[in-house]
Write an enzyme that holds these catalytic residues in place. Structure first.
Site, PDB file in Angstrom:
ATOM      1  N   CYS A 152       0.834  -1.210   0.000  1.00 17.02           N
ATOM      2  CA  CYS A 152       0.000   0.000   0.000  1.00 17.02           C
ATOM      3  C   CYS A 152       0.866   1.257   0.000  1.00 17.02           C
ATOM      4  O   CYS A 152       0.360   2.353  -0.163  1.00 17.02           O
ATOM      5  CB  CYS A 152      -0.945   0.013   1.201  1.00 17.02           C
ATOM      6  N   CYS A 164      -2.459  -3.641   8.523  1.00 15.11           N
ATOM      7  CA  CYS A 164      -2.021  -2.289   8.900  1.00 15.11           C
ATOM      8  C   CYS A 164      -1.466  -2.291  10.323  1.00 15.11           C
ATOM      9  O   CYS A 164      -0.537  -1.547  10.632  1.00 15.11           O
ATOM     10  CB  CYS A 164      -3.171  -1.297   8.822  1.00 15.11           C
TER      11      CYS A 164
HETATM   12 FE1  FES Z   1      -1.437   0.566   4.239  1.00 20.08          FE
HETATM   13 FE2  FES Z   1      -3.244   0.398   6.071  1.00 20.08          FE
HETATM   14  S1  FES Z   1      -3.567   0.427   3.952  1.00 20.08           S
HETATM   15  S2  FES Z   1      -1.124   0.382   6.320  1.00 20.08           S
END
Ligand code: FES
Length: 147
Positions: free
Chosen positions: A33, A103
Site C-alpha cells: 500500500c 495495517c
Molecule cells: Fe497501508 Fe493500512 S492500507 S497500512
C-alpha cells in the site's frame, strides 16, 4: 465498520511526533500500500520506555494502531514491550476490519525495529527479538496478482 476506539485514536492520535536523540528508531514499510511508519523510543538506564513517539504516512487504521501501540508500550520495560503484538493492539482497539489487519503489523514491526536499533547501539540482546523486516511483506511468498 470501525470501533469507537479506532475512530478516537485516528482522530486524536496519541504520541505523534519525533524524539530527538532517541535511544532507538525503527522504520517499517508496507510495499503493497506504500505506507510507512517510524517509531522513536526513549529508554532509560533501567530499560524502561520513558517516552515514545510515532510518525506515519499511512491509512487511518495504521494511525490508530500506532497510536494505541505507543500507549501500550509507554512506561513498560523492553521485555514487556515485546509482548505488545498487533493482536494485543487490535484487542485494545476493540478489533479491526479483516482487510485492515495487516495495517496493525506496521506498528508491531516498527516497535521491534526501534528496539533492535536500541539493542544494537547498546550492545545488548533482547530475548525473542529477531532482526526486523524493513517491509512487513518481506519474506512472504509472492502472491499471484489477480486482474
Ligand atoms: Fe497501508 Fe493500512 S492500507 S497500512
Amino acid at each position: 465498520m470501525y470501533s469507537e476506539k479506532v475512530m478516537d485514536h485516528f482522530q486524536h492520535p496519541r504520541n505523534m511526533g519525533e524524539i530527538e536523540g532517541a535511544s532507538g528508531v525503527g522504520t517499517v514499510g508496507n510495499a503493497k500500500c506504500g505506507d510507512i511508519m517510524r517509531i522513536y523510543l526513549d529508554i532509560d538506564e533501567n530499560q524502561i520506555i520513558q517516552d515514545v513517539k510515532f510518525k506515519t504516512f499511512g491509512c487511518g487504521a495504521a494511525v490508530a494502531t500506532s497510536s494505541m501501540a505507543t500507549e501500550l508500550v509507554k512506561g513498560k520495560n523492553i521485555k514487556e514491550a515485546m509482548q505488545v503484538t498487533n493482536k494485543a493492539v487490535m484487542e485494545a482497539l476493540d478489533g479491526l476490519p479483516p482487510v485492515k489487519v495487516h495495517c496493525s503489523l506496521l506498528a508491531e514491526e516498527a516497535i521491534h525495529a526501534a528496539l533492535w536499533d536500541y539493542a544494537e547501539k547498546n550492545g545488548i540482546k533482547i530475548e525473542g527479538l529477531e532482526k526486523p523486516k524493513s517491509d512487513i511483506h518481506e519474506g512472504e511468498e509472492e502472491e499471484e496478482e489477480e486482474y
